[in-house]
Design a protein around this motif. Sequence first.
Motif, PDB file in Angstrom:
ATOM      1  N   GLU A 204      -1.820 -12.696   7.837  1.00  0.00           N
ATOM      2  CA  GLU A 204      -2.959 -12.073   7.167  1.00  0.00           C
ATOM      3  C   GLU A 204      -2.584 -10.708   6.585  1.00  0.00           C
ATOM      4  O   GLU A 204      -3.204 -10.245   5.621  1.00  0.00           O
ATOM      5  CB  GLU A 204      -4.121 -11.881   8.148  1.00  0.00           C
ATOM      6  CG  GLU A 204      -4.774 -13.169   8.615  1.00  0.00           C
ATOM      7  CD  GLU A 204      -5.879 -12.883   9.614  1.00  0.00           C
ATOM      8  OE1 GLU A 204      -6.378 -11.725   9.634  1.00  0.00           O
ATOM      9  OE2 GLU A 204      -6.243 -13.799  10.379  1.00  0.00           O
ATOM     10  N   PHE A 205      -1.579 -10.058   7.181  1.00  0.00           N
ATOM     11  CA  PHE A 205      -1.267  -8.676   6.812  1.00  0.00           C
ATOM     12  C   PHE A 205       0.060  -8.538   6.070  1.00  0.00           C
ATOM     13  O   PHE A 205       0.559  -7.428   5.907  1.00  0.00           O
ATOM     14  CB  PHE A 205      -1.248  -7.804   8.065  1.00  0.00           C
ATOM     15  CG  PHE A 205      -2.482  -7.917   8.895  1.00  0.00           C
ATOM     16  CD1 PHE A 205      -3.705  -7.504   8.402  1.00  0.00           C
ATOM     17  CD2 PHE A 205      -2.432  -8.446  10.175  1.00  0.00           C
ATOM     18  CE1 PHE A 205      -4.856  -7.608   9.156  1.00  0.00           C
ATOM     19  CE2 PHE A 205      -3.581  -8.566  10.943  1.00  0.00           C
ATOM     20  CZ  PHE A 205      -4.798  -8.147  10.431  1.00  0.00           C
ATOM     21  N   LEU A 206       0.627  -9.633   5.606  1.00  0.00           N
ATOM     22  CA  LEU A 206       1.912  -9.544   4.915  1.00  0.00           C
ATOM     23  C   LEU A 206       1.825  -8.656   3.684  1.00  0.00           C
ATOM     24  O   LEU A 206       2.775  -7.940   3.346  1.00  0.00           O
ATOM     25  CB  LEU A 206       2.403 -10.942   4.510  1.00  0.00           C
ATOM     26  CG  LEU A 206       2.881 -11.862   5.633  1.00  0.00           C
ATOM     27  CD1 LEU A 206       3.452 -13.146   5.049  1.00  0.00           C
ATOM     28  CD2 LEU A 206       3.912 -11.184   6.520  1.00  0.00           C
ATOM     29  N   TYR A 207       0.668  -8.677   3.009  1.00  0.00           N
ATOM     30  CA  TYR A 207       0.529  -7.874   1.797  1.00  0.00           C
ATOM     31  C   TYR A 207       0.504  -6.381   2.100  1.00  0.00           C
ATOM     32  O   TYR A 207       0.739  -5.554   1.209  1.00  0.00           O
ATOM     33  CB  TYR A 207      -0.749  -8.270   1.048  1.00  0.00           C
ATOM     34  CG  TYR A 207      -2.026  -7.831   1.719  1.00  0.00           C
ATOM     35  CD1 TYR A 207      -2.730  -6.730   1.255  1.00  0.00           C
ATOM     36  CD2 TYR A 207      -2.542  -8.527   2.812  1.00  0.00           C
ATOM     37  CE1 TYR A 207      -3.904  -6.321   1.870  1.00  0.00           C
ATOM     38  CE2 TYR A 207      -3.702  -8.131   3.423  1.00  0.00           C
ATOM     39  CZ  TYR A 207      -4.390  -7.033   2.949  1.00  0.00           C
ATOM     40  OH  TYR A 207      -5.549  -6.631   3.565  1.00  0.00           O
ATOM     41  N   LEU A 208       0.242  -6.014   3.365  1.00  0.00           N
ATOM     42  CA  LEU A 208       0.229  -4.610   3.752  1.00  0.00           C
ATOM     43  C   LEU A 208       1.607  -4.088   4.143  1.00  0.00           C
ATOM     44  O   LEU A 208       1.859  -2.882   4.082  1.00  0.00           O
ATOM     45  CB  LEU A 208      -0.717  -4.400   4.944  1.00  0.00           C
ATOM     46  CG  LEU A 208      -2.217  -4.425   4.702  1.00  0.00           C
ATOM     47  CD1 LEU A 208      -2.950  -4.280   6.030  1.00  0.00           C
ATOM     48  CD2 LEU A 208      -2.642  -3.333   3.739  1.00  0.00           C
ATOM     49  N   LEU A 209       2.487  -4.979   4.558  1.00  0.00           N
ATOM     50  CA  LEU A 209       3.756  -4.553   5.129  1.00  0.00           C
ATOM     51  C   LEU A 209       4.681  -3.973   4.066  1.00  0.00           C
ATOM     52  O   LEU A 209       4.836  -4.539   2.988  1.00  0.00           O
ATOM     53  CB  LEU A 209       4.462  -5.728   5.820  1.00  0.00           C
ATOM     54  CG  LEU A 209       3.707  -6.426   6.945  1.00  0.00           C
ATOM     55  CD1 LEU A 209       4.587  -7.500   7.571  1.00  0.00           C
ATOM     56  CD2 LEU A 209       3.239  -5.434   7.994  1.00  0.00           C
ATOM     57  N   PRO A 210       5.325  -2.846   4.380  1.00  0.00           N
ATOM     58  CA  PRO A 210       6.299  -2.256   3.444  1.00  0.00           C
ATOM     59  C   PRO A 210       7.602  -3.033   3.494  1.00  0.00           C
ATOM     60  O   PRO A 210       7.853  -3.797   4.436  1.00  0.00           O
ATOM     61  CB  PRO A 210       6.475  -0.838   3.987  1.00  0.00           C
ATOM     62  CG  PRO A 210       6.253  -0.995   5.462  1.00  0.00           C
ATOM     63  CD  PRO A 210       5.196  -2.047   5.612  1.00  0.00           C
ATOM     64  N   ASN A 211       8.439  -2.837   2.516  1.00  0.00           N
ATOM     65  CA  ASN A 211       9.738  -3.500   2.502  1.00  0.00           C
ATOM     66  C   ASN A 211      10.781  -2.747   3.322  1.00  0.00           C
ATOM     67  O   ASN A 211      11.867  -3.267   3.562  1.00  0.00           O
ATOM     68  CB  ASN A 211      10.247  -3.654   1.067  1.00  0.00           C
ATOM     69  CG  ASN A 211       9.474  -4.719   0.298  1.00  0.00           C
ATOM     70  OD1 ASN A 211       8.831  -5.574   0.886  1.00  0.00           O
ATOM     71  ND2 ASN A 211       9.530  -4.646  -1.011  1.00  0.00           N
ATOM     72  N   GLY A 212      10.444  -1.533   3.756  1.00  0.00           N
ATOM     73  CA  GLY A 212      11.389  -0.718   4.510  1.00  0.00           C
ATOM     74  C   GLY A 212      11.295  -0.941   6.004  1.00  0.00           C
ATOM     75  O   GLY A 212      10.905  -2.005   6.487  1.00  0.00           O
ATOM     76  N   PHE A 213      11.626   0.127   6.765  1.00  0.00           N
ATOM     77  CA  PHE A 213      11.749   0.005   8.215  1.00  0.00           C
ATOM     78  C   PHE A 213      10.439   0.166   8.980  1.00  0.00           C
ATOM     79  O   PHE A 213      10.416  -0.023  10.186  1.00  0.00           O
ATOM     80  CB  PHE A 213      12.755   1.047   8.739  1.00  0.00           C
ATOM     81  CG  PHE A 213      14.182   0.603   8.645  1.00  0.00           C
ATOM     82  CD1 PHE A 213      14.734  -0.229   9.597  1.00  0.00           C
ATOM     83  CD2 PHE A 213      14.982   1.012   7.594  1.00  0.00           C
ATOM     84  CE1 PHE A 213      16.054  -0.638   9.520  1.00  0.00           C
ATOM     85  CE2 PHE A 213      16.307   0.613   7.492  1.00  0.00           C
ATOM     86  CZ  PHE A 213      16.842  -0.219   8.462  1.00  0.00           C
ATOM     87  N   SER A 214       9.351   0.547   8.340  1.00  0.00           N
ATOM     88  CA  SER A 214       8.149   0.885   9.104  1.00  0.00           C
ATOM     89  C   SER A 214       7.183  -0.285   9.269  1.00  0.00           C
ATOM     90  O   SER A 214       5.991  -0.083   9.500  1.00  0.00           O
ATOM     91  CB  SER A 214       7.413   2.061   8.448  1.00  0.00           C
ATOM     92  OG  SER A 214       7.038   1.746   7.123  1.00  0.00           O
ATOM     93  N   TYR A 215       7.688  -1.524   9.186  1.00  0.00           N
ATOM     94  CA  TYR A 215       6.797  -2.668   9.376  1.00  0.00           C
ATOM     95  C   TYR A 215       6.154  -2.709  10.767  1.00  0.00           C
ATOM     96  O   TYR A 215       4.993  -3.130  10.896  1.00  0.00           O
ATOM     97  CB  TYR A 215       7.546  -3.984   9.078  1.00  0.00           C
ATOM     98  CG  TYR A 215       7.943  -4.761  10.315  1.00  0.00           C
ATOM     99  CD1 TYR A 215       7.060  -5.645  10.924  1.00  0.00           C
ATOM    100  CD2 TYR A 215       9.189  -4.585  10.906  1.00  0.00           C
ATOM    101  CE1 TYR A 215       7.409  -6.343  12.071  1.00  0.00           C
ATOM    102  CE2 TYR A 215       9.543  -5.265  12.042  1.00  0.00           C
ATOM    103  CZ  TYR A 215       8.652  -6.149  12.620  1.00  0.00           C
ATOM    104  OH  TYR A 215       8.987  -6.820  13.762  1.00  0.00           O
TER     105      TYR A 215
END
Length: 285
Positions: free
Chosen positions: A159-170
């Motif tokens: 549900e939250f994949l669109y919120l996740l950054p591409n960097g290290f702070s997932y």
Amino acid sequence: MKPQVSIVLPAHNESTPIGNVVMRIQALLPEAEVVVVDDGSNDGTGEAATKAGARVVRHPYSKGNGAAIKTGARAASGDVIVFMDADGQHDPADIPALLARLDEGYDIVVGARQAGSQASLGRGIANRFYNRLASYMTGHKVEDLTSGFRAVRADKFREFLYLLPNGFSYPTTSTMAFFRAGYSVAYEPIHAARRVGKSHIRPLHDGLRFLLIIFKIGTLYSPLKLFAPLALTMFLLATGWYGHTLLEYGRFTNMSALLYTGSVVTFMMGLISEQITALMYKERE
């Protein structure tokens, strides 16, 4: 039949430890699906993982740890996904404990690193600060906000994949998103070992990134809880300075006007951010 549990390992140039990590997972959980996301490695990481028996999904170039996590979440076929590092820091023997807590009714279980786990002094202090700030924001005790070792229910995590950054702070983003959505979050004590090889984190380069995490914590959960105290502080400073200048010089100064204006603007930014955050988490069909 699709496997019930998928183990996702994002990997970038981890050819030395990856084979051993995959084999240890398979020995412990032979029925689990092991997915290694090769994030543009140039040292044979994907080949080593394939040889060890993992299913490998490759990025043509390095997109970042968070991007690898998103790719792995999309590729995983299990109802439960366990995310862990491919560098040997996380012990596969801890996976059953995470899964057991998930069976108690939790939606995400985070492996909370205990005292003595691998981390520099600076990172340890920063992580404690993040944990306290996140605990204040959520109203719940957050034991390890940035741990990348976690078990989640796959449908809820996606549900939250669109919120996740591409960097290290997932890890920060996903934890705060679960809290914001009202899902159940638990922590399981673990001990992280010293990684095999050189860390991809650069303290000086990533200093600004860690600072931005602080603001992300607030904006992902309740921005007003971050902006309101700041606005109040500016308002009190403005009032105090106005009282001082009124008694000493008998006038209202530009500094007081600036602080008063800043407090109002900051508070209004918090209100607007609160509404935007609510829209971000609006259930999508």
